[in-house]
Write a protein that holds these residues in place. Structure first.
Motif, PDB file in Angstrom:
ATOM      1  N   THR A 337       0.866  -1.179   0.000  1.00 46.09           N
ATOM      2  CA  THR A 337       0.000   0.000   0.000  1.00 46.09           C
ATOM      3  C   THR A 337       0.901   1.227   0.000  1.00 46.09           C
ATOM      4  OG1 THR A 337      -1.650  -1.201   1.308  1.00 46.09           O
ATOM      5  CG2 THR A 337      -1.888   1.186   1.140  1.00 46.09           C
ATOM      6  N   HIS A 352      -3.133   0.320  -3.902  1.00 46.74           N
ATOM      7  CA  HIS A 352      -2.929  -0.981  -3.250  1.00 46.74           C
ATOM      8  C   HIS A 352      -2.492  -1.968  -4.318  1.00 46.74           C
ATOM      9  CE1 HIS A 352      -4.102  -5.030  -1.872  1.00 46.74           C
ATOM     10  NE2 HIS A 352      -3.641  -4.592  -0.718  1.00 46.74           N
ATOM     11  N   SER A 367      -6.617   2.708  -2.860  1.00 43.31           N
ATOM     12  CA  SER A 367      -6.390   2.495  -1.436  1.00 43.31           C
ATOM     13  C   SER A 367      -6.889   3.704  -0.666  1.00 43.31           C
ATOM     14  CB  SER A 367      -4.899   2.272  -1.169  1.00 43.31           C
ATOM     15  OG  SER A 367      -4.614   2.344   0.216  1.00 43.31           O
ATOM     16  N   LYS A 369      -5.300   4.867   1.951  1.00 45.96           N
ATOM     17  CA  LYS A 369      -4.152   5.367   2.708  1.00 45.96           C
ATOM     18  C   LYS A 369      -4.143   6.898   2.663  1.00 45.96           C
ATOM     19  CE  LYS A 369       0.905   4.862   3.016  1.00 45.96           C
ATOM     20  NZ  LYS A 369       0.896   4.482   4.441  1.00 45.96           N
TER      21      LYS A 369
END
Length: 639
Positions: A337, A352, A367, A369
């Motif tokens: 990630t 990801h 993702s 994140k």
């Protein structure tokens, strides 16, 4: 099954001709014309290059004003076969291109009935597919490339038809073919709720930078120990943090670099996780460097131009661009990630990545994140380098790999966590390097020195052994010399110590009596105060013995010092050494020669500062007498 299928696919045209010749001879007749041979030729041409069709007889006369255009029939057959790409067919290209080992991915491949609709007309050839895995989309697109090639070849064959002087209207055979497959409707399935594709398709998989890989393979050896996977991940994370730190300084923003290493067990499976808050990666970095084996971002022109634009310099630890492959020595799959910081307060979209093997396509999706950086999780095999370590041993393993971390590292296990930084290296002593032979001896003086030198980028400490006789440096010391008379003969028992390159040797002469009563004289020697070193470069351990032994007997990159010297050293800013790809051998080159001379210079400078001028003069005379090339020359410059 696959081998049998491939064998049948590649040989069926030959077998078809043989079967026709054996069982159908004379049976394929139109009016009075036997077309059996023509049928066999058409079947055989199916697996041949399109140029084979250009060499065929164009027309066969079958009756009054009736003709058989053989290349036309063969072309239509080839096109009909390859275009028949739907859920009822399983083209061999899908087998040969699929390198995904995960059972779930394989089950998705078996559902490659993703081809759910198509349009075939003189001007358009369109396939529609809703794919659930990028491997399916990749193989469909690869198969479309084959269709494109067959369409181009078919156009060439039909456009080159001639009437062979028989006044035949060949234009009727020159049917219009689409120029290529329309791929716009071949795409990922969309999530019903978000409306976004369930993955991002990029033709992303490991590739080789041919020249660099050849250079590596020709000059060095690749990884031999599975444990280096952890070292490579730590190197990547530290580099990413140091680069972001450099950028943050230039942007004028606060930033605290952090790396975290975790070893944990979940559902009886061990996982290794390395996380950092460094610069992270975007799709461009992944496509051009992360997956391009042998092509390191830090060795690229793109990185050099970035440093020039910021009027800055940065020496990375990772240089070869092959470190990520070492992970597959300990795992079969990994999850990444990542999110890349682009400008002062701007980041690229978070990604990801699922990687199921070094031959596999990358499954890339969105993702959530939030912060820049990269998290890598390895699903470890049942047997891996850390499976029998307890928590303390694992922590010491990390500290051994990175004894002088350039950024703070957090080590986390199932039972707790611990933070450590460069202070750990400052507190390390030399005891592990000083074996029993370094025990106090009356005539040997141990001198502790520091190796700190900002000019050379050195940080560390060392210990030197000097022979002392009557309070002064000596070249050789006689510990014992005694004459013994046995049966009227005089035998000398003796023991002395003297310098040898990188150590002090003790030589002893003794007597023994054999079974026949004969007296023998025996001379033995042993090494005392043997030199030993622990080296790290930019904080990362280099498992290489700097002093000659069996492991580096062919290498010129070794130290030759006229007395014993054990030390712990980290080479940082302003200094460097070139290593092989496995980081366990030092390359003998200009950088080594510079390092060697700089180290000798510090040793001599510290000795001269520690000893009195008269003692240094005596010791230097001994050094010159026991000439050790470079060291003697450097010591002589301190006269």
């Amino acid at each position: 099954d696959y081998i049998v299928t491939e064998y049948i696919r590649t040989t069926h045209s030959i077998r078809a001709r043989e079967v026709i010749a054996k069982y159908w001879a004379g049976e394929i007749v139109y009016q009075d014309t036997d077309l059996t041979e023509d049928l066999a030729t058409i079947c055989f041409s199916h697996n041949e290059s399109y140029t084979y069709l250009l060499q065929m007889e164009t027309f066969r006369v079958c009756g009054q004003d009736e003709y058989l255009c053989i290349p036309f029939v063969a072309t239509v057959l080839r096109l009909a076969d390859i275009i028949d790409f739907d859920p009822k067919r399983t083209p061999s290209v899908l087998f040969s291109h699929l390198a995904v080992k995960n059972p779930v991915s394989l089950s998705e491949w078996k559902k490659h009935q993703s081809i759910n609709a198509w349009t075939i007309s003189p001007r358009k050839l369109l396939f529609s597919a809703q794919c659930e895995h990028p491997a399916i989309e990749a193989t469909i697109l690869a198969f479309c490339n084959q269709i494109d090639e067959e369409l181009r070849n078919g156009t060439v064959i039909l456009s080159n038809l001639s009437d062979e002087g028989m006044d035949i209207d060949v234009e009727v055979y020159k049917i219009s073919l689409p120029p290529q497959v329309d791929r716009r409707k071949i795409q990922a399935k969309k999530d019903i709720i978000s409306g976004k594709p369930i993955y991002r398709y990029h033709d992303t998989k490991f590739s080789l930078s041919k020249k660099q890989i050849i250079d590596l393979l020709m000059g060095t050896k690749l990884y031999g120990k599975p444990g280096v996977a952890l070292r490579e991940l730590l190197q990547n994370s530290i580099d990413a943090c140091l680069l972001r730190q450099k950028l943050s300084e230039l942007w004028g923003i606060e930033y605290t670099p952090k790396v975290k290493v975790s070893l944990y067990t979940k559902n009886n499976v061990d996982y290794l996780r390395v996380s950092d808050n460094g610069v992270g990666m975007n799709q461009h970095i992944i496509d051009n460097y992360y997956t391009n084996v042998g092509c390191s971002y830090y060795s690229s022109r793109e990185f050099s131009e970035l440093m020039v634009s910021f009027k800055s310099s940065f020496t990375p630890i990772s240089r070869f661009g092959i470190g990520i492959l070492s992970c597959f020595m300990v795992c079969d799959s990994m999850e990444v990630t990542t999110r890349r910081i682009r400008e002062r307060f701007e980041c690229d979209e978070a990604l990801h990545i699922s990687i199921e093997g070094y031959e596999s396509l990358f499954v890339i999706s969105d993702s959530n994140k939030k912060e820049p950086g990269t998290d890598t999780i390895l699903t470890l095999r049942p047997v891996h380098p850390w499976d029998r370590m307890n928590e303390e041993e694992f922590m010491q393993c990390i500290k051994g790999i990175v004894p002088n971390p350039a950024v703070q590292i957090e080590i986390e296990t199932n039972k707790g966590s611990e933070l450590y930084s460069s202070d750990y290296f400052d507190d390390l002593d030399l005891k592990p390097l000083l074996d029993y032979s370094w025990n106090n001896i009356k005539n040997i003086r141990k001198i502790d020195i520091d190796l700190i030198c900002e000019e050379y980028g050195f940080k560390g400490k060392g210990c030197i052994g000097i022979l002392i006789k009557n309070g002064l440096p000596a070249e050789e010391i006689e510990i014992l010399s005694k004459d013994v008379e046995i049966d009227g003969e005089i035998y000398t028992l003796s023991s002395n110590i003297k310098y040898k390159t990188n150590c002090i040797t003790e030589t002893s002469t003794s007597i023994s009596v054999d079974e026949d009563g004969e007296i023998d004289t025996n001379t033995s020697w042993s090494e005392r105060f043997k030199s030993k070193a622990s080296l790290s470069i930019h904080g990362i351990e280099v498992p290489y013995n700097l002093f000659p032994d069996y492991s580096n007997r062919m290498s010129k990159a070794v130290l030759k010092i006229p007395f014993p010297f054990s030390f712990r050293l980290d080479i940082g800013v302003n200094s460097d050494l070139n290593l092989n790809s496995a980081r366990d051998q030092i390359i003998y080159d200009e950088k080594w020669l510079t390092f060697e001379e700089n180290l000798y210079r510090i040793i001599c400078r510290r000795l001269k500062d520690t000893l009195s001028s008269s003692d240094w003069k005596i010791l230097n005379e001994i050094i010159q007498k026991n000439n050790t090339d470079t060291f003697s020359r450097v010591a002589n410059s301190f006269e």
